[in-house]
Design a protein around this motif. Structure first.
Motif, PDB file in Angstrom:
ATOM      1  N   ASP A  15      37.623 -31.701 -18.229  1.00  0.00           N
ATOM      2  CA  ASP A  15      37.413 -33.048 -18.766  1.00  0.00           C
ATOM      3  C   ASP A  15      38.422 -34.057 -18.228  1.00  0.00           C
ATOM      4  OD1 ASP A  15      35.261 -32.156 -20.202  1.00  0.00           O
ATOM      5  OD2 ASP A  15      36.371 -31.916 -22.088  1.00  0.00           O
ATOM      6  N   ALA A  16      39.556 -33.572 -17.707  1.00  0.00           N
ATOM      7  CA  ALA A  16      40.573 -34.475 -17.172  1.00  0.00           C
ATOM      8  C   ALA A  16      40.394 -34.728 -15.676  1.00  0.00           C
ATOM      9  CB  ALA A  16      41.966 -33.901 -17.425  1.00  0.00           C
ATOM     10  N   MET A  17      39.406 -34.111 -15.061  1.00  0.00           N
ATOM     11  CA  MET A  17      39.208 -34.257 -13.617  1.00  0.00           C
ATOM     12  C   MET A  17      38.323 -35.452 -13.306  1.00  0.00           C
ATOM     13  SD  MET A  17      38.911 -30.255 -12.519  1.00  0.00           S
ATOM     14  CE  MET A  17      40.301 -29.144 -12.788  1.00  0.00           C
ATOM     15  N   PRO A  18      38.488 -36.070 -12.143  1.00  0.00           N
ATOM     16  CA  PRO A  18      37.710 -37.264 -11.796  1.00  0.00           C
ATOM     17  C   PRO A  18      36.209 -36.985 -11.757  1.00  0.00           C
ATOM     18  CG  PRO A  18      39.566 -36.973 -10.296  1.00  0.00           C
ATOM     19  CD  PRO A  18      39.463 -35.713 -11.096  1.00  0.00           C
ATOM     20  N   ALA A  19      35.424 -38.022 -12.030  1.00  0.00           N
ATOM     21  CA  ALA A  19      33.973 -37.880 -12.057  1.00  0.00           C
ATOM     22  C   ALA A  19      33.427 -37.427 -10.710  1.00  0.00           C
ATOM     23  CB  ALA A  19      33.327 -39.206 -12.476  1.00  0.00           C
ATOM     24  N   GLU A  20      34.038 -37.898  -9.604  1.00  0.00           N
ATOM     25  CA  GLU A  20      33.533 -37.516  -8.286  1.00  0.00           C
ATOM     26  C   GLU A  20      33.793 -36.042  -7.994  1.00  0.00           C
ATOM     27  OE1 GLU A  20      37.403 -39.943  -7.530  1.00  0.00           O
ATOM     28  OE2 GLU A  20      35.711 -39.924  -8.947  1.00  0.00           O
ATOM     29  N   VAL A  21      34.878 -35.496  -8.552  1.00  0.00           N
ATOM     30  CA  VAL A  21      35.118 -34.062  -8.405  1.00  0.00           C
ATOM     31  C   VAL A  21      34.106 -33.281  -9.232  1.00  0.00           C
ATOM     32  CG1 VAL A  21      36.748 -32.189  -8.880  1.00  0.00           C
ATOM     33  CG2 VAL A  21      37.549 -34.302  -7.824  1.00  0.00           C
ATOM     34  N   GLN A  22      33.886 -33.686 -10.453  1.00  0.00           N
ATOM     35  CA  GLN A  22      32.898 -33.013 -11.298  1.00  0.00           C
ATOM     36  C   GLN A  22      31.516 -33.034 -10.649  1.00  0.00           C
ATOM     37  OE1 GLN A  22      33.125 -34.929 -15.120  1.00  0.00           O
ATOM     38  NE2 GLN A  22      35.070 -33.984 -15.651  1.00  0.00           N
ATOM     39  N   ALA A  23      31.172 -34.150 -10.002  1.00  0.00           N
ATOM     40  CA  ALA A  23      29.868 -34.251  -9.353  1.00  0.00           C
ATOM     41  C   ALA A  23      29.761 -33.346  -8.139  1.00  0.00           C
ATOM     42  CB  ALA A  23      29.607 -35.702  -8.946  1.00  0.00           C
ATOM     43  N   GLY A  24      30.909 -33.070  -7.483  1.00  0.00           N
ATOM     44  CA  GLY A  24      30.893 -32.263  -6.272  1.00  0.00           C
ATOM     45  C   GLY A  24      31.020 -30.772  -6.499  1.00  0.00           C
ATOM     46  N   ILE A  25      31.360 -30.367  -7.719  1.00  0.00           N
ATOM     47  CA  ILE A  25      31.534 -28.945  -8.040  1.00  0.00           C
ATOM     48  C   ILE A  25      30.248 -28.412  -8.654  1.00  0.00           C
ATOM     49  CG2 ILE A  25      32.794 -27.287  -9.473  1.00  0.00           C
ATOM     50  CD1 ILE A  25      34.499 -28.282  -7.221  1.00  0.00           C
ATOM     51  N   GLY A  26      29.596 -27.485  -7.947  1.00  0.00           N
ATOM     52  CA  GLY A  26      28.340 -26.948  -8.446  1.00  0.00           C
ATOM     53  C   GLY A  26      28.511 -26.101  -9.692  1.00  0.00           C
ATOM     54  N   GLN A  27      29.585 -25.350  -9.751  1.00  0.00           N
ATOM     55  CA  GLN A  27      29.909 -24.560 -10.938  1.00  0.00           C
ATOM     56  C   GLN A  27      31.402 -24.291 -10.953  1.00  0.00           C
ATOM     57  OE1 GLN A  27      28.577 -20.342 -10.885  1.00  0.00           O
ATOM     58  NE2 GLN A  27      27.813 -20.732  -8.825  1.00  0.00           N
ATOM     59  N   HIS A  28      31.943 -24.043 -12.132  1.00  0.00           N
ATOM     60  CA  HIS A  28      33.360 -23.720 -12.225  1.00  0.00           C
ATOM     61  C   HIS A  28      33.528 -22.542 -13.175  1.00  0.00           C
ATOM     62  CE1 HIS A  28      32.583 -26.734 -15.374  1.00  0.00           C
ATOM     63  NE2 HIS A  28      33.593 -26.229 -16.041  1.00  0.00           N
ATOM     64  N   LEU A  29      34.427 -21.637 -12.773  1.00  0.00           N
ATOM     65  CA  LEU A  29      34.626 -20.362 -13.466  1.00  0.00           C
ATOM     66  C   LEU A  29      36.096 -20.256 -13.864  1.00  0.00           C
ATOM     67  CD1 LEU A  29      32.607 -18.166 -10.950  1.00  0.00           C
ATOM     68  CD2 LEU A  29      31.763 -19.192 -13.062  1.00  0.00           C
ATOM     69  N   PRO A  30      36.470 -20.821 -15.010  1.00  0.00           N
ATOM     70  CA  PRO A  30      37.885 -20.855 -15.387  1.00  0.00           C
ATOM     71  C   PRO A  30      38.456 -19.521 -15.844  1.00  0.00           C
ATOM     72  CG  PRO A  30      36.541 -21.835 -17.109  1.00  0.00           C
ATOM     73  CD  PRO A  30      35.621 -21.569 -15.951  1.00  0.00           C
ATOM     74  N   ASP A  31      37.612 -18.536 -16.109  1.00  0.00           N
ATOM     75  CA  ASP A  31      38.106 -17.269 -16.654  1.00  0.00           C
ATOM     76  C   ASP A  31      38.477 -16.246 -15.589  1.00  0.00           C
ATOM     77  OD1 ASP A  31      37.776 -18.205 -19.249  1.00  0.00           O
ATOM     78  OD2 ASP A  31      35.704 -17.508 -19.355  1.00  0.00           O
ATOM     79  N   LEU A  32      38.201 -16.512 -14.334  1.00  0.00           N
ATOM     80  CA  LEU A  32      38.551 -15.549 -13.285  1.00  0.00           C
ATOM     81  C   LEU A  32      40.054 -15.546 -13.037  1.00  0.00           C
ATOM     82  CD1 LEU A  32      35.729 -15.890 -10.611  1.00  0.00           C
ATOM     83  CD2 LEU A  32      35.915 -14.290 -12.506  1.00  0.00           C
ATOM     84  N   GLU A  33      40.618 -14.358 -12.875  1.00  0.00           N
ATOM     85  CA  GLU A  33      42.063 -14.184 -12.674  1.00  0.00           C
ATOM     86  C   GLU A  33      42.323 -13.593 -11.283  1.00  0.00           C
ATOM     87  OE1 GLU A  33      44.306 -14.907 -14.989  1.00  0.00           O
ATOM     88  OE2 GLU A  33      43.461 -14.590 -16.991  1.00  0.00           O
ATOM     89  N   ALA A  34      43.492 -13.868 -10.748  1.00  0.00           N
ATOM     90  CA  ALA A  34      43.897 -13.227  -9.497  1.00  0.00           C
ATOM     91  C   ALA A  34      43.996 -11.721  -9.703  1.00  0.00           C
ATOM     92  CB  ALA A  34      45.236 -13.788  -9.026  1.00  0.00           C
ATOM     93  N   ASP A  35      43.690 -10.964  -8.640  1.00  0.00           N
ATOM     94  CA  ASP A  35      43.608  -9.510  -8.732  1.00  0.00           C
ATOM     95  C   ASP A  35      44.312  -8.900  -7.528  1.00  0.00           C
ATOM     96  OD1 ASP A  35      42.813  -6.815  -8.873  1.00  0.00           O
ATOM     97  OD2 ASP A  35      40.830  -7.301  -9.627  1.00  0.00           O
ATOM     98  N   ALA A  36      45.141  -7.892  -7.776  1.00  0.00           N
ATOM     99  CA  ALA A  36      45.842  -7.204  -6.690  1.00  0.00           C
ATOM    100  C   ALA A  36      44.877  -6.564  -5.697  1.00  0.00           C
ATOM    101  CB  ALA A  36      46.788  -6.149  -7.258  1.00  0.00           C
ATOM    102  N   ALA A  37      43.638  -6.267  -6.122  1.00  0.00           N
ATOM    103  CA  ALA A  37      42.653  -5.689  -5.203  1.00  0.00           C
ATOM    104  C   ALA A  37      42.325  -6.656  -4.070  1.00  0.00           C
ATOM    105  CB  ALA A  37      41.385  -5.305  -5.964  1.00  0.00           C
ATOM    106  N   ASP A  38      42.375  -7.955  -4.344  1.00  0.00           N
ATOM    107  CA  ASP A  38      42.179  -8.949  -3.295  1.00  0.00           C
ATOM    108  C   ASP A  38      43.486  -9.189  -2.533  1.00  0.00           C
ATOM    109  OD1 ASP A  38      39.406  -9.532  -4.037  1.00  0.00           O
ATOM    110  OD2 ASP A  38      40.293 -10.407  -5.846  1.00  0.00           O
ATOM    111  N   MET A  39      44.597  -9.155  -3.249  1.00  0.00           N
ATOM    112  CA  MET A  39      45.883  -9.376  -2.599  1.00  0.00           C
ATOM    113  C   MET A  39      46.187  -8.312  -1.557  1.00  0.00           C
ATOM    114  SD  MET A  39      48.204 -10.593  -5.810  1.00  0.00           S
ATOM    115  CE  MET A  39      47.813 -12.135  -6.654  1.00  0.00           C
TER     116      MET A  39
END
Length: 234
Positions: free
Chosen positions: A176-200
């Motif tokens: 809600d604090a992000m600019p409207a143009e950013v919200q319009a450009g983001i197709g979806q957002h996944l705030p619950d994903l965490e960094a994982d050592a499997a990718d690191m």
């Protein structure tokens, strides 16, 4: 053959992964991932023991150690840095620091096949840690340097606004604090994903093969608090 161990405690999650890479054979990737807020000190090294035991390896079999060097929780970064440096010193092995924002991008690409990602973490104090990526050949390439900023200052990388952008990471909880143009450009957002050592550990393997591993004392956490601008990647 190379064997790398990666560990991470940069967020509420705690994770460890081991990669065994052999010429002419498929990689073997073993990992543990736990949501363990405020229990990183207690859980991190036991997870290392579990992964080594599953692989049937002694610590001396490792060729290098890696860890999530940030940005992220200051306390978590210090815990992971201390554990990784202790292992590397004790085994006389090199150490590799891996970006948590890059690991988030790789995780989104590996699991969901996203190509254009803005990874963001809640930095508290009304700010986010953020970076933008394009995934090519299975790995994330930066389109903007990692930075810390208020969410209201976030912009999509110039010249790339027409791509199918996806937001990943806890910073997107400040939508809600992000600019409207950013919200319009983001197709979806996944705030619950965490960094994982499997990718690191996969990012660390690329760095190791490129000769970028360093003596343990040269690898330091990355806090980003002294970087406030969103800059185009070099």
């Amino acid at each position: 053959m190379s064997i790398l161990l990666a560990l991470d405690a940069s967020s509420s999650a705690c994770s460890v992964a081991l990669l065994r890479r052999r010429a002419g054979a498929d990689d073997e990737l073993l990992s543990r991932f736990e949501l363990a807020p405020r229990e990183h000190t207690r859980r991190l090294l036991p997870l290392v023991d579990e992964v080594l035991a599953e692989a049937g390896l002694a610590p001396a079999s490792l060729d290098a150690v890696a860890y999530g060097h940030g940005p992220g929780s200051f306390t978590g970064l210090r815990i992971a840095a201390g554990a990784a440096q202790g292992l590397a010193y004790g085994l006389d092995r090199p150490l590799i620091g891996v970006s948590t924002l890059a690991a988030l991008a790789l995780g989104g690409h590996r699991r969901h096949h996203f190509r254009y990602l803005v990874t963001a973490l809640d930095a508290r104090m009304g700010e986010i840690y953020v970076a933008a990526w394009q995934c090519r050949d299975g790995l994330p390439e930066p389109l903007a340097e990692e930075a810390v900023m208020p969410p209201a200052r976030l912009r999509l990388p110039a010249g790339h606004a027409d791509h199918d952008w996806v937001g990943i990471g806890s910073g997107w909880g400040l939508w809600d604090a992000m600019p409207a143009e950013v919200q319009a450009g983001i197709g979806q957002h996944l705030p619950d994903l965490e960094a994982d050592a499997a990718d690191m550990v996969l990012l660390a393997a690329r760095a190791f093969e490129a000769g970028e591993a360093r003596p343990p004392h040269e690898v330091q956490p990355v806090y980003l608090r002294d970087q406030v601008a969103w800059k185009k990647a070099r």
